[in-house]
Write an enzyme that holds these catalytic residues in place. Sequence first.
Site, PDB file in Angstrom:
ATOM      1  N   GLY A 242       0.541  -0.777  -0.440  1.00  0.00           N
ATOM      2  CA  GLY A 242       0.123  -0.138  -0.080  1.00  0.00           C
ATOM      3  C   GLY A 242       0.443   1.067   0.295  1.00  0.00           C
ATOM      4  O   GLY A 242       2.082   1.453  -0.343  1.00  0.00           O
ATOM      5  N   SER A 243       0.400   2.345   0.253  1.00  0.00           N
ATOM      6  CA  SER A 243       1.155   3.847   0.972  1.00  0.00           C
ATOM      7  C   SER A 243       2.287   3.672   1.340  1.00  0.00           C
ATOM      8  O   SER A 243       2.358   2.858   2.353  1.00  0.00           O
ATOM      9  CB  SER A 243      -0.104   4.547   0.760  1.00  0.00           C
ATOM     10  OG  SER A 243       0.063   4.991   2.141  1.00  0.00           O
ATOM     11  N   GLU A 265       5.448  -3.153   0.946  1.00  0.00           N
ATOM     12  CA  GLU A 265       5.482  -3.116  -0.203  1.00  0.00           C
ATOM     13  C   GLU A 265       5.112  -2.182  -1.145  1.00  0.00           C
ATOM     14  O   GLU A 265       3.945  -1.992  -0.818  1.00  0.00           O
ATOM     15  CB  GLU A 265       4.939  -4.531  -1.048  1.00  0.00           C
ATOM     16  CG  GLU A 265       6.021  -4.189  -2.336  1.00  0.00           C
ATOM     17  CD  GLU A 265       5.327  -3.462  -3.752  1.00  0.00           C
ATOM     18  OE1 GLU A 265       4.989  -2.350  -3.461  1.00  0.00           O
ATOM     19  OE2 GLU A 265       3.938  -4.267  -4.553  1.00  0.00           O
ATOM     20  N   CYS A 300       1.432  -1.085  -9.184  1.00  0.00           N
ATOM     21  CA  CYS A 300       1.980  -0.377  -8.041  1.00  0.00           C
ATOM     22  C   CYS A 300       3.991  -0.267  -8.744  1.00  0.00           C
ATOM     23  O   CYS A 300       4.738   0.704  -8.154  1.00  0.00           O
ATOM     24  CB  CYS A 300       3.229  -1.171  -6.866  1.00  0.00           C
ATOM     25  SG  CYS A 300       2.982  -3.458  -6.961  1.00  0.00           S
ATOM     26  N   GLU A 399       4.257   9.551  -6.195  1.00  0.00           N
ATOM     27  CA  GLU A 399       3.469   8.413  -6.809  1.00  0.00           C
ATOM     28  C   GLU A 399       2.110   8.710  -7.076  1.00  0.00           C
ATOM     29  O   GLU A 399       1.466   9.257  -6.222  1.00  0.00           O
ATOM     30  CB  GLU A 399       3.135   7.196  -6.084  1.00  0.00           C
ATOM     31  CG  GLU A 399       2.336   5.900  -6.578  1.00  0.00           C
ATOM     32  CD  GLU A 399       2.540   4.489  -5.735  1.00  0.00           C
ATOM     33  OE1 GLU A 399       2.482   4.639  -5.116  1.00  0.00           O
ATOM     34  OE2 GLU A 399       2.876   3.710  -6.424  1.00  0.00           O
TER      35      GLU A 399
END
Length: 495
Positions: A242-243, A265, A300, A399
């Site tokens: 996730g973030s 991740e 991602c 991102e």
Amino acid sequence: MLDPDRIEALRNQPQAPASHVIGGELRPASDGAVLEVISPIDGSLLTTVPKGTREDAEAAIAAARRAFDEGGWPEMAPAARKKILLKWADLIEANALELAVLGVRDNGTEIGMALKAEPMSAVATIRYYAEAIDKIGGEIAPTAPGNLGLVHKEPAGVVGAIVPWNFPLMIGAWKLGPALAAGCTVVLKPAETASLTLLRIAELALEAGLPAGVLNVVTGEGAVVGDAIARSMEVDVLVFTGSGATGRRLLEASAQSNMKRVYLELGGKSPNIVFADAPDLDEAVKVSANGIFRNSGQVCVAGSRLLVERSLHDAFIEKLSAFTETMKVGDPLDPAVSAGAVNSLRQLEQNLAFVEEARAQGRTIVTGGTRILQETGGYYMAPTIVTDVKPDDRIAREEVFGPVLAVLPFDTEDEAVAIANGTDYGLAAAVWTGNLSRAHRMIRRIRAGVVHVNTYGGSDLTVPLGGVKQSGNGHDKSLHAFEKYLDLKTAWIKL
Ligand code: ADP
């Protein structure tokens, strides 16, 4: 397998309110609260999922703890766990199209990609780890003859897994496959906007014979259910995709509770670097466009920064924007579509805000930049290419997680490396060149978990995926994924 009639039949199938899967039972939230599931295809109400409470999370953790400590799953022969997991994979495969369509209605990924990347990827992942678990053993250490040093590999305990909405089954299976095969038990929290398929495969796991409590799925808000998992004293390992902002909170929660191991991740701002000596420009154009625009950039490892050698820049951008304009964006259940819906209105608004900021800074929007198909009620965005971007722009550093490509020119290899490494992230990268020495130099110099050469994406399960810098730690995929779920224990014996 993409039978259009079957897809149409599944498109409008009513969905009963979903339930948590806790301790082998389907349960509503402890206080009966629900979250509405809004389909990004047309903004309609699809169904509801339980809005989990802290008590729900704690009940699931207690069930996982019991299943680990008393339920026999970690003690079961690896070959016996394998048998159950293979049966589970077979059931997911038998329901693949249903799962794919349900997932698309929930999260908006185009069906062609969703079928492969979601249920079928989960099937392959679960089979891979199930097949592997009875083929890896411990070690006998090379000691002097008077001692015997044995290194056991033991299941690490209760795993908390918190996953995102872009590829819930693929990423979920990257955690569940190795964790369950290793003998761990799991509490999984799906993202608020993509829970349905994970709940469904947890039901299929029960059907396959997975003992009660080995896999629990609790839905709801990150700040409630996710936080309860992260702060639990009974969870041994926390795995997350996730973030970065949430990743940071999870590390804090671990430090403030039982110091559970945390594997993250996180996102990326992955550089896709095209040198003027790239061997096949048409291929580079097509793959670069797909590398950022498929699944509306909600990937991602998306190649969200395009670095092009200046002598090639204008010609390449012309070809790229021409190709991009041929990509069909729209109804994700139409098999001809190359990019479906943006997952939520919130995400769409964030994407547009990035573009507006770039426009206000004087950057050039070559194509896209707008919300489209608003009349459908769904959340769609035209694939967007922004040129004249400067390395310090927010659009070049942060991102976006949407169909937005930031383009930066460079003059030399050194400059390409400096720009490529000039963000906080280090997840993926690509280099397009016909020069073998340059390719290997770039592989060594770019700080990223994966560097593609003359392609983008498409790596399979046999290789690890993980980030460096603020893209995270630990690896999904490959046999290395077991390292998170198996603890080493030494036995030192005097003979
Ligand atoms: P995004 O902003 O892309 O949705 P997040 O990191 O917020 O990314 O979401 C990824 C997962 O993390 C989701 O399952 C979400 O519910 C969960 N999450 C969000 N906030 C928290 C939190 N404070 N603690 C634990 N999990 C969280």
